[in-house]
Design a protein around this motif. Structure first.
Motif, PDB file in Angstrom:
ATOM      1  N   ARG A  29       0.836  -1.210   0.000  1.00 18.48           N
ATOM      2  CA  ARG A  29       0.000   0.000   0.000  1.00 18.48           C
ATOM      3  C   ARG A  29       0.864   1.251   0.000  1.00 18.48           C
ATOM      4  O   ARG A  29       0.566   2.230  -0.678  1.00 18.48           O
ATOM      5  CB  ARG A  29      -0.936  -0.006   1.204  1.00 18.48           C
ATOM      6  N   ILE A  32       2.205   1.678  -3.478  1.00 20.15           N
ATOM      7  CA  ILE A  32       1.153   2.178  -4.365  1.00 20.15           C
ATOM      8  C   ILE A  32       0.952   3.675  -4.141  1.00 20.15           C
ATOM      9  O   ILE A  32       0.824   4.445  -5.098  1.00 20.15           O
ATOM     10  CB  ILE A  32      -0.171   1.396  -4.146  1.00 20.15           C
ATOM     11  N   SER A  36       1.527   6.492  -6.908  1.00 20.30           N
ATOM     12  CA  SER A  36       0.422   7.394  -7.243  1.00 20.30           C
ATOM     13  C   SER A  36       0.883   8.849  -7.158  1.00 20.30           C
ATOM     14  O   SER A  36       0.548   9.668  -8.013  1.00 20.30           O
ATOM     15  CB  SER A  36      -0.760   7.167  -6.295  1.00 20.30           C
ATOM     16  N   ARG A 121       1.804   0.242 -10.833  1.00 18.26           N
ATOM     17  CA  ARG A 121       0.700   0.391  -9.879  1.00 18.26           C
ATOM     18  C   ARG A 121      -0.280  -0.774 -10.023  1.00 18.26           C
ATOM     19  O   ARG A 121      -0.722  -1.366  -9.031  1.00 18.26           O
ATOM     20  CB  ARG A 121      -0.023   1.726 -10.092  1.00 18.26           C
ATOM     21  N   LEU A 122      -0.591  -1.136 -11.278  1.00 21.47           N
ATOM     22  CA  LEU A 122      -1.507  -2.248 -11.513  1.00 21.47           C
ATOM     23  C   LEU A 122      -0.904  -3.569 -11.021  1.00 21.47           C
ATOM     24  O   LEU A 122      -1.609  -4.391 -10.426  1.00 21.47           O
ATOM     25  CB  LEU A 122      -1.867  -2.346 -12.998  1.00 21.47           C
ATOM     26  N   ALA A 125      -1.192  -3.578  -7.362  1.00 26.61           N
ATOM     27  CA  ALA A 125      -2.579  -3.795  -6.978  1.00 26.61           C
ATOM     28  C   ALA A 125      -2.946  -5.283  -7.133  1.00 26.61           C
ATOM     29  O   ALA A 125      -3.639  -5.852  -6.285  1.00 26.61           O
ATOM     30  CB  ALA A 125      -3.510  -2.916  -7.820  1.00 26.61           C
ATOM     31  N   GLN A 126      -2.451  -5.908  -8.215  1.00 29.16           N
ATOM     32  CA  GLN A 126      -2.712  -7.335  -8.409  1.00 29.16           C
ATOM     33  C   GLN A 126      -2.064  -8.159  -7.293  1.00 29.16           C
ATOM     34  O   GLN A 126      -2.665  -9.102  -6.783  1.00 29.16           O
ATOM     35  CB  GLN A 126      -2.175  -7.796  -9.763  1.00 29.16           C
ATOM     36  N   LEU A 128      -1.437  -7.143  -4.322  1.00 30.45           N
ATOM     37  CA  LEU A 128      -2.239  -6.891  -3.124  1.00 30.45           C
ATOM     38  C   LEU A 128      -3.508  -7.733  -3.137  1.00 30.45           C
ATOM     39  O   LEU A 128      -3.839  -8.374  -2.138  1.00 30.45           O
ATOM     40  CB  LEU A 128      -2.578  -5.400  -3.036  1.00 30.45           C
ATOM     41  N   ASP A 129      -4.168  -7.771  -4.278  1.00 32.07           N
ATOM     42  CA  ASP A 129      -5.394  -8.579  -4.399  1.00 32.07           C
ATOM     43  C   ASP A 129      -5.086 -10.062  -4.198  1.00 32.07           C
ATOM     44  O   ASP A 129      -5.834 -10.789  -3.527  1.00 32.07           O
ATOM     45  CB  ASP A 129      -6.057  -8.375  -5.760  1.00 32.07           C
TER      46      ASP A 129
END
Length: 136
Positions: A29, A32, A36, A121-122, A125-126, A128-129
């Motif tokens: 996080r 990210i 950002s 970032r993607l 995020a992946q 993290l998911d």
């Protein structure tokens, strides 16, 4: 009793793993958020560059217009003034074209960086998911 002990050990191990995963998620996080902020900074830089380009273009156009007006005021030195203005206009146009080229190159680089940061970032995020799903 052995089964109870094994369950307690398994639970402690699960809690330890969960803590590690939560720390990894917190770190992702943070990454990210940093990425950002970089994207926002790049966007602001691009806007600033575009504003500077417009201001410079306006200044150059005003300089060209001013030179052309000065030419029409003086008939005595009309020929000399016209030649100097044409040279200045050519120089300003070349400078303007060079500025456009540099802005375009800067814009392309910034867009490439923006795409790279967006991909990162993607990817984060992946990850993290995936970690969230794995924890569930």
């Amino acid at each position: 009793e052995l089964e109870k002990s094994n369950l307690i050990s398994a639970r402690k191990e699960f809690i330890a793993e969960q803590t590690v995963f939560e720390e990894e998620i917190a770190e992702l996080r943070k990454e990210i958020a940093i990425e950002s902020k970089k994207l926002v900074s790049i966007g602001e830089l691009l806007e600033h560059e575009e504003t500077q380009y417009q201001e410079e273009r306006n200044r150059m156009e005003q300089a060209i217009n001013q030179k052309e007006e000065e030419l029409s005021l003086s008939e005595r030195t009309l020929s000399d003034e016209r030649n100097r203005a044409k040279e200045e206009k050519t120089k300003l146009q070349l400078d303007l074209q060079e500025g456009r080229t540099q802005l375009s190159e800067t814009k392309d680089l910034l867009q490439a960086e923006t795409k790279r940061f967006e991909k990162e970032r993607l990817d984060l995020a992946q990850k993290l998911d995936s970690e969230k799903e794995r924890l569930q």
